[in-house]
Design an enzyme around this catalytic site. Structure first.
Site, PDB file in Angstrom:
ATOM      1  N   CYS B  52      61.550 -30.970 -16.927  1.00 47.53           N
ATOM      2  CA  CYS B  52      60.245 -31.655 -16.944  1.00 47.53           C
ATOM      3  C   CYS B  52      59.163 -30.744 -16.384  1.00 47.53           C
ATOM      4  CB  CYS B  52      60.340 -32.938 -16.115  1.00 47.53           C
ATOM      5  SG  CYS B  52      58.730 -33.666 -15.762  1.00 47.53           S
ATOM      6  N   CYS B  55      57.796 -32.230 -12.821  1.00 50.01           N
ATOM      7  CA  CYS B  55      58.582 -32.383 -11.599  1.00 50.01           C
ATOM      8  C   CYS B  55      58.240 -31.271 -10.591  1.00 50.01           C
ATOM      9  CB  CYS B  55      60.084 -32.359 -11.930  1.00 50.01           C
ATOM     10  SG  CYS B  55      60.717 -33.962 -12.479  1.00 50.01           S
ATOM     11  N   HIS B 121      60.705 -38.404 -10.964  1.00 48.20           N
ATOM     12  CA  HIS B 121      60.632 -38.389 -12.416  1.00 48.20           C
ATOM     13  C   HIS B 121      60.837 -39.780 -13.021  1.00 48.20           C
ATOM     14  CE1 HIS B 121      60.927 -36.409 -16.335  1.00 48.20           C
ATOM     15  NE2 HIS B 121      62.012 -37.117 -16.599  1.00 48.20           N
ATOM     16  N   ASN B 188      48.447 -42.761 -20.596  1.00 50.68           N
ATOM     17  CA  ASN B 188      49.218 -43.194 -21.766  1.00 50.68           C
ATOM     18  C   ASN B 188      50.630 -43.397 -21.283  1.00 50.68           C
ATOM     19  OD1 ASN B 188      47.148 -42.953 -23.687  1.00 50.68           O
ATOM     20  ND2 ASN B 188      47.524 -40.759 -23.892  1.00 50.68           N
ATOM     21  N   CYS B 195      52.860 -40.984 -25.342  1.00 50.96           N
ATOM     22  CA  CYS B 195      53.132 -40.231 -24.126  1.00 50.96           C
ATOM     23  C   CYS B 195      54.290 -39.284 -24.389  1.00 50.96           C
ATOM     24  CB  CYS B 195      53.467 -41.169 -22.986  1.00 50.96           C
ATOM     25  SG  CYS B 195      53.778 -40.273 -21.471  1.00 50.96           S
ATOM     26  N   SER B 196      54.102 -38.017 -24.038  1.00 46.69           N
ATOM     27  CA  SER B 196      55.118 -37.032 -24.387  1.00 46.69           C
ATOM     28  C   SER B 196      56.026 -36.698 -23.210  1.00 46.69           C
ATOM     29  CB  SER B 196      54.456 -35.769 -24.939  1.00 46.69           C
ATOM     30  OG  SER B 196      53.403 -35.350 -24.097  1.00 46.69           O
ATOM     31  N   HIS B 199      57.638 -38.668 -16.982  1.00 48.88           N
ATOM     32  CA  HIS B 199      57.265 -38.490 -15.578  1.00 48.88           C
ATOM     33  C   HIS B 199      55.919 -39.190 -15.346  1.00 48.88           C
ATOM     34  CE1 HIS B 199      57.787 -36.007 -11.807  1.00 48.88           C
ATOM     35  NE2 HIS B 199      56.639 -36.655 -11.626  1.00 48.88           N
ATOM     36  N   HIS B 201      52.398 -40.155 -14.822  1.00 48.05           N
ATOM     37  CA  HIS B 201      51.188 -39.332 -14.672  1.00 48.05           C
ATOM     38  C   HIS B 201      50.030 -39.921 -15.460  1.00 48.05           C
ATOM     39  CE1 HIS B 201      52.566 -37.970 -18.650  1.00 48.05           C
ATOM     40  NE2 HIS B 201      51.372 -37.434 -18.828  1.00 48.05           N
ATOM     41  N   GLN B 203      45.914 -38.715 -17.055  1.00 46.56           N
ATOM     42  CA  GLN B 203      45.064 -37.586 -17.396  1.00 46.56           C
ATOM     43  C   GLN B 203      43.634 -37.890 -16.986  1.00 46.56           C
ATOM     44  OE1 GLN B 203      45.752 -35.491 -21.109  1.00 46.56           O
ATOM     45  NE2 GLN B 203      47.259 -37.012 -21.702  1.00 46.56           N
ATOM     46  N   LEU B 351      47.556 -51.979 -35.323  1.00 43.30           N
ATOM     47  CA  LEU B 351      46.137 -52.075 -35.667  1.00 43.30           C
ATOM     48  C   LEU B 351      45.928 -51.090 -36.809  1.00 43.30           C
ATOM     49  CD1 LEU B 351      44.772 -52.328 -32.037  1.00 43.30           C
ATOM     50  CD2 LEU B 351      45.142 -54.167 -33.678  1.00 43.30           C
TER      51      LEU B 351
HETATM   52  O1  LIG Z   1      47.660 -35.160 -23.949  1.00 48.06           O
HETATM   53  P1  LIG Z   1      48.984 -35.617 -24.502  1.00 48.06           P
HETATM   54  O2  LIG Z   1      49.719 -36.547 -23.570  1.00 48.06           O
HETATM   55  O3  LIG Z   1      49.820 -34.496 -25.006  1.00 48.06           O
HETATM   56  O4  LIG Z   1      48.590 -36.455 -25.801  1.00 48.06           O
HETATM   57  C1  LIG Z   1      48.418 -37.850 -25.870  1.00 48.06           C
HETATM   58  O5  LIG Z   1      47.183 -38.265 -25.303  1.00 48.06           O
HETATM   59  C2  LIG Z   1      45.991 -37.764 -25.904  1.00 48.06           C
HETATM   60  C3  LIG Z   1      44.800 -38.433 -25.252  1.00 48.06           C
HETATM   61  O6  LIG Z   1      44.773 -39.838 -25.437  1.00 48.06           O
HETATM   62  C4  LIG Z   1      45.994 -37.963 -27.416  1.00 48.06           C
HETATM   63  O7  LIG Z   1      44.912 -37.244 -27.964  1.00 48.06           O
HETATM   64  C5  LIG Z   1      47.300 -37.491 -28.055  1.00 48.06           C
HETATM   65  O8  LIG Z   1      47.295 -37.837 -29.426  1.00 48.06           O
HETATM   66  C6  LIG Z   1      48.473 -38.169 -27.350  1.00 48.06           C
HETATM   67  O9  LIG Z   1      49.693 -37.754 -27.915  1.00 48.06           O
HETATM   68  O1  LIG Z   2      50.186 -58.482 -43.019  1.00 45.39           O
HETATM   69  P1  LIG Z   2      51.367 -57.696 -42.561  1.00 45.39           P
HETATM   70  O2  LIG Z   2      51.767 -56.613 -43.517  1.00 45.39           O
HETATM   71  O3  LIG Z   2      52.520 -58.564 -42.131  1.00 45.39           O
HETATM   72  O4  LIG Z   2      50.859 -56.987 -41.235  1.00 45.39           O
HETATM   73  C1  LIG Z   2      50.333 -55.699 -41.133  1.00 45.39           C
HETATM   74  O5  LIG Z   2      48.983 -55.603 -41.608  1.00 45.39           O
HETATM   75  C2  LIG Z   2      48.017 -56.408 -40.941  1.00 45.39           C
HETATM   76  C3  LIG Z   2      46.645 -56.094 -41.497  1.00 45.39           C
HETATM   77  O6  LIG Z   2      46.273 -54.751 -41.310  1.00 45.39           O
HETATM   78  C4  LIG Z   2      48.063 -56.205 -39.429  1.00 45.39           C
HETATM   79  O7  LIG Z   2      47.254 -57.179 -38.812  1.00 45.39           O
HETATM   80  C5  LIG Z   2      49.485 -56.306 -38.873  1.00 45.39           C
HETATM   81  O8  LIG Z   2      49.486 -55.960 -37.500  1.00 45.39           O
HETATM   82  C6  LIG Z   2      50.390 -55.352 -39.650  1.00 45.39           C
HETATM   83  O9  LIG Z   2      51.723 -55.426 -39.171  1.00 45.39           O
END
Ligand SMILES: O=P(O)(O)O[C@H]1O[C@H](CO)[C@@H](O)[C@H](O)[C@H]1O
Ligand SMILES: O=P(O)(O)O[C@H]1O[C@H](CO)[C@@H](O)[C@H](O)[C@H]1O
Lengths: 385, 385
Positions: B52, B55, B121, B188, B195-196, B199, B201, B203, B351
């Site tokens: 990690c 860590c 961790h 995240n 989240c990758s 541990h 944390h 940002q 969404l």
């Molecule tokens: O910075 P990380 O943990 O590698 O990356 C994560 O957080 C970021 C900030 O929300 C995003 O842009 C990345 O898509 C997500 O994987």
């Molecule tokens: O209508 P479905 O295919 O069951 O559902 C999918 O599309 C919808 C519309 O974008 C979303 O609200 C749902 O979260 C998604 O799982």
């Protein structure tokens, strides 16, 4: 070319359609990835699945049976997000009352449809030919036409569509009981985009209110016209991208595909009508086929990019179902594709913490994405396996 | 109570912080689910992982070694989305040129930090006690304080913080080279939220520009004050929710937790300061501990809800690093939690199509979510396993 530096530096880009900014960090894909991997989607489906609620002849969750349809089939969603009839709700609105300001709600009615693209359970738009996609485009057009009132600025075009495109032999959608405000046609493809059934299909949600996104676009396109001698934002944008070329992915006579300047999703594309098309009912016979062709082209290039069944959400923006002459005139037919994959068939871009709390952020430039997609033409990769 | 009907009908709710609407479809969780399931996150991690990069004592991707830190440790992200120094970019801006209108970009500089919550961790905020979370709150406060210029409206408070909260014994963050505009603290948590590394944390991204979300909130809070005799939007909202009770999840003397009226994510919550706190540096000693307590309470209730290591993205909104007296006064300290899970430890709310193309949509009401979370107090479920 001063823009070249944008390949190397962090910057914000402006989305004139929504009036908002996003953060671009071109150098950021270099970081190691220990996070979630999507399972690569296998294409080992049968062409008919007796348990699928979309396959021809099968029974659906609430008991109705699908006809033995040949290409497309549309029905009212058994679990619609909005309904045509519901209890009434009249919010109290008193300008001086805190609750009226901070706890605002408005009723929404409407109707949600599901539309299959094909009778075959195991196909996708990338596998289909433009000729096979054409019935989908025609059904979209007829459904849109059948939801316009006789006083709509496009009522004549709608009438012509209903007179010339034959109804779906496997059943037609009934006109809505009350005039609705907006129709959103969209597809969620792949488990990564929340799709709960691989049978190729899209959804069509019609509502009594104009939703946020098309509302913002209409406002911004209207402002642009007002400020620029009646010229169209997307009309000007088409011209500009044809000149610049670096974001163009593909085109035919009627449509242009670009990774837009303001793309948020890694391989986001925008299909734009080249001439001023306000809605599906404006398309000529030739344009409908060319629209099928451009949709096919995007879907196939996507699958070729990482040699996978590429997930995305797509959606069409066009004139609302209920609008003024001015709003119809301001509308410019286009289709968005938002795909989550970033690095490979299994690593996606998460729009999470910073993106949700602060500002949308992307890791490669749209120009880099467009160059990759330009190189993904040719036969569908699965064909030659 | 006319609002009762909102439990049964589709409706839109207004988010006064962002000035936008979302669609609520309370009946919609009844639909069957054949789509993606998240792998339930197992908590079978070691308390130290030699691989990690967070860590204590371990080497990071670009060669630096972590100190043998005891609780929290902050460092500049090896793969920052923004950097302090980069090539300059001066966009041409000519009001009459289409490219200046439609291809707008602006440079963004800044500095991104990673901050661990604990040396262990395998722990999470839900496993930690408020006393153990306190060093995290203190580090947030010191980092925020060290990024304010001497002319900032909260400069005195910042100075006091730097004089009274002792520096992290495992190393301090250097002040930025140039004054920055905004600091976004966010977490995240969980693979479902991108989240990758498990541990614990968060940002902290600081930027030379004010990002979209805090910008919208500041604008809307400012308008509300102007329209309502200087009263605060979130101050009024706290009062209203304490009266209404149905969206309250938990509270202590200093903070209130609600599922906000306009919540989009299924179990979204908002932590609100009860008095007018503009930023972390305004918190008293007692309030800092109560903030640690409320964060613990939310994290534990989340884990208890589906008896899982609950994924979410969270983020703090407060006064910008560079702002006017008026903007500082308009700011009201709060923290958002956006968790994706909807029905169980493995089924999340996507969404996607409609949400991205048309309007955000949720399936249960915030009142139903609050009732569930009110019932999730008590000991962390894993303790008693
Ligand atoms: O910075 P990380 O943990 O590698 O990356 C994560 O957080 C970021 C900030 O929300 C995003 O842009 C990345 O898509 C997500 O994987
Ligand atoms: O209508 P479905 O295919 O069951 O559902 C999918 O599309 C919808 C519309 O974008 C979303 O609200 C749902 O979260 C998604 O799982």
């Amino acid at each position: 070319m001063p823009d070249q530096v944008l390949d190397d530096i962090s910057h914000r880009r402006y989305n004139p359609l929504t009036g908002s900014w996003l953060l671009v960090s071109p150098h950021r894909t270099k970081r190691p990835w220990q996070g979630a991997q999507e399972s690569p989607s296998k294409n080992e489906l049968p062409d008919y699945d007796p348990k699928c609620y979309l396959c021809p002849g099968n029974q659906r969750a609430q008991g109705d049976s699908n006809p033995d349809y040949k290409n497309t089939f549309a029905f009212v969603n058994d679990y619609s997000a909005v309904k045509e009839e519901q209890q009434e709700y009249h919010p109290e609105t008193n300008k001086n009352d805190i609750a009226s300001l901070l706890l605002q709600a408005r009723p929404v009615t409407g109707r949600c449809y599901v539309l299959t693209f094909s009778a075959k359970h195991d196909t996708t738009l990338a596998d289909m030919t433009p000729q096979e996609i054409l019935p989908v485009i025609k059904t979209w057009t007829r459904i849109y036409a059948s939801h316009l009132s006789s006083s709509h600025p496009l009522a004549d075009q709608a009438e012509q569509v209903l007179a010339t495109i034959p109804p779906n032999p496997d059943g037609e959608i009934e006109p809505p009981k009350h005039q609705l405000k907006n129709m959103q046609i969209f597809e969620n493809k792949g488990a990564a985009m929340g799709c709960s059934n691989p049978h190729p299909h899209c959804q069509i949600w019609t509502t009594s209110t104009l939703p946020e996104e098309p509302g913002k676009e209409l406002t911004n396109m209207g402002k642009y016209r007002a400020d620029n001698d009646g010229r169209h934002l997307l009309g000007d944008y088409v011209k500009l991208e044809l000149q610049k070329e670096e974001r163009v992915v593909w085109q035919n006579d009627s449509f242009l595909v670009v990774c837009p300047w303001w793309a948020l999703w890694p391989f986001e594309v925008l299909i734009l009508a080249k001439r001023h098309v306000r809605a599906l009912v404006d398309l000529t016979d030739v344009e409908r086929l060319q629209f099928a062709e451009v949709v096919q082209e995007v879907a196939r290039r996507y699958d070729n990019l990482f040699e996978t069944n590429f997930p995305y959400s797509s959606g069409i923006h066009q004139a609302p179902l209920d609008c003024t002459e001015e709003e119809a005139e301001t509308s410019w037919f286009h289709m968005h594709f938002y795909p989550p994959l970033l690095r490979s068939a299994t690593v996606k871009k998460f729009l999470v913490g910073y993106e949700l709390m602060a500002e949308p952020q992307r890791d490669i430039t749209p120009e880099q994405a467009a160059a990759r997609l330009r190189g993904c033409g040719g036969e569908l990769y699965r064909r030659s396996l």
